[in-house]
Design an enzyme around this catalytic site. Structure first.
Site, mmCIF file in Angstrom:
data_model
loop_
_atom_site.group_PDB
_atom_site.id
_atom_site.type_symbol
_atom_site.label_atom_id
_atom_site.label_comp_id
_atom_site.label_asym_id
_atom_site.label_seq_id
_atom_site.Cartn_x
_atom_site.Cartn_y
_atom_site.Cartn_z
ATOM 1 N N ARG A 135 -1.637 10.269 6.068
ATOM 2 C CA ARG A 135 -1.663 8.849 6.421
ATOM 3 C C ARG A 135 -0.823 8.560 7.670
ATOM 4 N NH1 ARG A 135 -4.786 4.389 5.647
ATOM 5 N NH2 ARG A 135 -3.601 2.612 6.358
ATOM 6 N N LYS B 113 11.464 8.802 4.070
ATOM 7 C CA LYS B 113 10.123 9.274 4.435
ATOM 8 C C LYS B 113 9.437 8.322 5.401
ATOM 9 C CE LYS B 113 5.534 9.810 2.278
ATOM 10 N NZ LYS B 113 4.898 8.500 2.586
ATOM 11 N N ASN B 114 9.429 7.026 5.066
ATOM 12 C CA ASN B 114 8.674 6.078 5.873
ATOM 13 C C ASN B 114 9.273 5.894 7.266
ATOM 14 O OD1 ASN B 114 6.833 5.717 3.821
ATOM 15 N ND2 ASN B 114 7.842 3.912 2.980
ATOM 16 N N ASP C 23 -2.120 8.346 -0.118
ATOM 17 C CA ASP C 23 -2.285 7.920 -1.500
ATOM 18 C C ASP C 23 -3.576 7.140 -1.697
ATOM 19 O OD1 ASP C 23 0.060 8.983 -2.477
ATOM 20 O OD2 ASP C 23 1.245 7.228 -1.951
ATOM 21 N N MET D 176 -0.333 -6.024 -3.118
ATOM 22 C CA MET D 176 -0.843 -5.385 -1.900
ATOM 23 C C MET D 176 -1.936 -4.349 -2.141
ATOM 24 S SD MET D 176 2.649 -5.035 0.351
ATOM 25 C CE MET D 176 1.766 -4.366 1.760
ATOM 26 N N ASP E 156 6.525 -0.167 -3.037
ATOM 27 C CA ASP E 156 6.688 1.231 -3.435
ATOM 28 C C ASP E 156 7.530 1.401 -4.693
ATOM 29 O OD1 ASP E 156 5.114 2.188 -1.429
ATOM 30 O OD2 ASP E 156 6.744 2.799 -0.117
#
Length: 436
Positions: free
Chosen positions: A97, A22-23, A121, A343, A321
C-alpha cells in the site's frame, strides 16, 4: 503461511519499548527520492511493509547503506525511472500500500510517477482520488490503464503551485501532495490537510531539507516551492498504534507493564480513550505505566448515563487503527460500549472470531458493533483463527493471550507487516507464543 501457537491465561510483567512508527516510515522513506544528497533515517521499524519499500527504493537505483539496527542512509543520485514501466515493478509495487507515496516525489523531481493498484489490508475501499486530484491541480496529466490497474501522472517541466481543498483529510494523500508541491513553482495551499503527528514529522523533515512549509500541525498547509532539496538526518517517532496495542494487552491479561519512551505529546486521544474503558494509565516521565487490573476495569458512560460510543475521526480524533484493539479490550470490561468504525467498511469483520471465543458482541452493520463486557466473569476460550489484517491480527493475538487454553493464529504474515519481532518481544515479558 506461518502460524502462532499461543498459550493463554499467563500474567505478563516488565518493560516493552515501542518500535518506530510504521505509518511515518512509509512516508519519510519516500522523501529520499526528492534529493540527490544523502538522507539518514533512524528508528526505522524492521517490519515487512517497510522492508518492502526499502527494497523498492533500491530497485529504483537508490543507494542504501545500513548503519545499524533501524538506521539507514539513502542517496538517490542515480534513480532509474525506467524501472517504473517494468513488469517487475508492477508486481513489486502492487504488493504494498505504501508504494503509492513514491509517486509525488518522482513526479516532482523527474516529471513522471507510475504505480500499480497498491496492495495492503483488505479492510474496505481505499480510494486514491485525493492523491491524483492533487497532482492534477499541480499541473500533471493523469493516465490510467484499466486492464492493468496501472496509474500514472506525467508533467513536462516543473509543477505549478495551486490552491486546493482536499475532498478528504487523507494522510497518505496529503503526504504525497506535499512531497510533490515542495519542488513546484510558486505557492501551494492545501486546505483540509491531514495533520497527524506523522504528517508533521514529514513536513518538519522536508523543512530541514530546505523546503518552505508553514502551518505544520494545522489543516491548512502553505508551501513555497524551492528549486532543490538537500540531505538531512531524521528520527522516526515511536509507533502510537503499537503503544495502544500494548495498553490493551496489559488490561486484557491483567498485567503490570511499562511502555518505554512513548512520546506522550504525540499520543493525542489514545490515553483518554483507554481511560474511558476504565483502564488506569500513569505517566512516568515519557513512559506509560499500566498497573495490573486485578479487579477489572469499568467502562464509563456519557454524562447523562447513555452508553459510551467510541468512534474514529481524523486527527486529533481517535485513530481508526486502534478501534480493533479497543473492541477486544471491551470484551472483558464491566459495562457496554458501541464501537463505530466510520472509515473502513470491512474492518469489523473479524468479530465473528471473537464471538467463537465466547465474546458478547452484536455486529449491527459493517460499521458498528456493540460489545457487552464479561468483567472477567467468563474467560474467552482458545480457538483456531486466521489474521485478516494487521490490526485485527494483533487484536486476535491479545484475545488469545487472555484466553483459556492454546489458540492458533494462521496467516501471521499480516501481523509481521506491522509489528517488529512481536513474538520475541512479548515472550520476553512472559507471554507464551511459539512461531511455527
Amino acid at each position: 503461511m506461518g502460524t502462532f501457537q499461543i498459550e493463554g491465561g499467563k500474567v505478563l510483567k516488565g518493560e516493552i519499548t515501542p518500535q518506530g512508527a510504521k505509518n511515518e516510515a512509509l512516508q519519510v522513506l519516500c522523501t529520499v527520492l526528492l534529493t540527490s544528497e544523502k538522507v539518514t533515517i533512524n528508528n526505522i521499524p524492521d517490519i515487512i511493509d517497510v522492508n518492502k519499500l526499502i527494497t523498492l527504493l533500491g530497485n529504483l537505483g537508490v543507494k542504501i547503506q545500513k548503519n545499524g539496527p533501524g538506521s539507514y542512509t539513502f542517496q538517490a543520485d542515480e534513480v532509474n525511472v525506467n524501472y517504473l514501466e517494468t513488469e517487475a515493478f508492477k508486481k513489486e509495487g502492487g504488493s504494498l500500500r505504501g508504494s503509492i507515496m513514491i509517486v509525488g516525489p518522482l513526479l516532482a523531481r523527474f516529471g513522471k510517477g507510475y504505480i500499480p493498484k497498491p496492495g495492503g489490508d483488505k479492510i474496505g475501499r481505499r480510494r486514491l482520488d485525493t492523491h491524483f486530484e492533487g497532482f492534477i491541480n499541480l499541473g500533471a496529466k493523469f493516465r490510467y490503464n484499466r486492464e492493468d490497474h496501472f496509474y500514472g501522472v506525467e508533467n513536462e517541466g516543473k509543477l505549478k503551485g495551486a490552491y486546493m481543498l482536499l475532498d478528504e483529510a487523507s494522510v497518505t494523500g496529503t503526504a504525497n501532495i506535499v512531497m510533490a508541491a515542495v519542488l513546484a513553482e510558486g505557492e501551494t495551499t492545501i486546505y483540509n490537510a491531514a495533520c497527524e503527528p506523522y504528517l508533521q514529522q514529514l513536513c518538519n523533515m522536508l523543512n530541514s531539507m530546505g523546503a518552505k512549509i508553514s502551518g505544520v500541525g494545522s489543516n491548512k498547509l502553505i508551501i513555497e516551492g524551492v528549486d532543490e532539496l538537500g540531505g538531512c538526518e531524521h528520527r522516526i517517532l515511536p509507533d502510537m498504534i503499537e503503544i495502544g496495542s500494548w495498553i490493551g494487552l496489559a488490561a486484557m491479561t491483567r498485567s503490570e507493564i511499562t511502555i518505554k519512551n512513548v512520546s506522550w505529546d504525540n499520543l493525542g486521544q489514545i490515553p483518554n480513550v483507554f481511560r474511558k474503558l476504565g483502564i488506569t494509565l500513569e505517566r512516568k516521565g515519557d513512559d506509560i505505566f499500566i498497573p495490573a487490573h486485578t479487579d477489572g476495569y469499568q467502562i464509563k458512560t456519557d454524562i447523562d448515563g447513555s452508553i459510551l460510543t467510541i468512534a474514529d475521526a481524523p486527527w486529533p480524533g481517535f485513530t481508526p487503527d486502534l478501534l480493533s484493539i479497543v473492541l477486544v479490550v471491551a470484551t472483558q470490561a464491566k459495562g457496554e460500549v458501541l464501537i463505530h468504525q466510520k472509515m473502513f467498511e470491512s474492518r469489523l469483520f473479524f468479530v465473528d472470531k471473537l464471538i467463537d471465543m465466547g465474546a458478547k458482541i452484536i455486529l449491527c452493520d459493517p460499521h458498528r458493533a456493540i460489545v457487552i463486557g464479561h468483567n472477567f466473569q467468563s474467560q474467552l476460550k482458545a480457538t483456531t483463527m486466521s489474521s485478516p489484517d494487521i490490526r485485527a491480527g494483533v487484536s486476535l493475538l491479545i484475545a488469545a493471550l487472555s484466553a483459556k487454553g492454546t489458540s492458533t493464529i494462521q496467516n501471521i504474515e499480516q501481523i509481521d507487516r506491522g509489528y517488529e519481532r512481536i513474538g520475541e518481544r512479548l515472550t520476553a515479558i512472559g507471554a507464551s507464543i511459539v512461531r511455527v
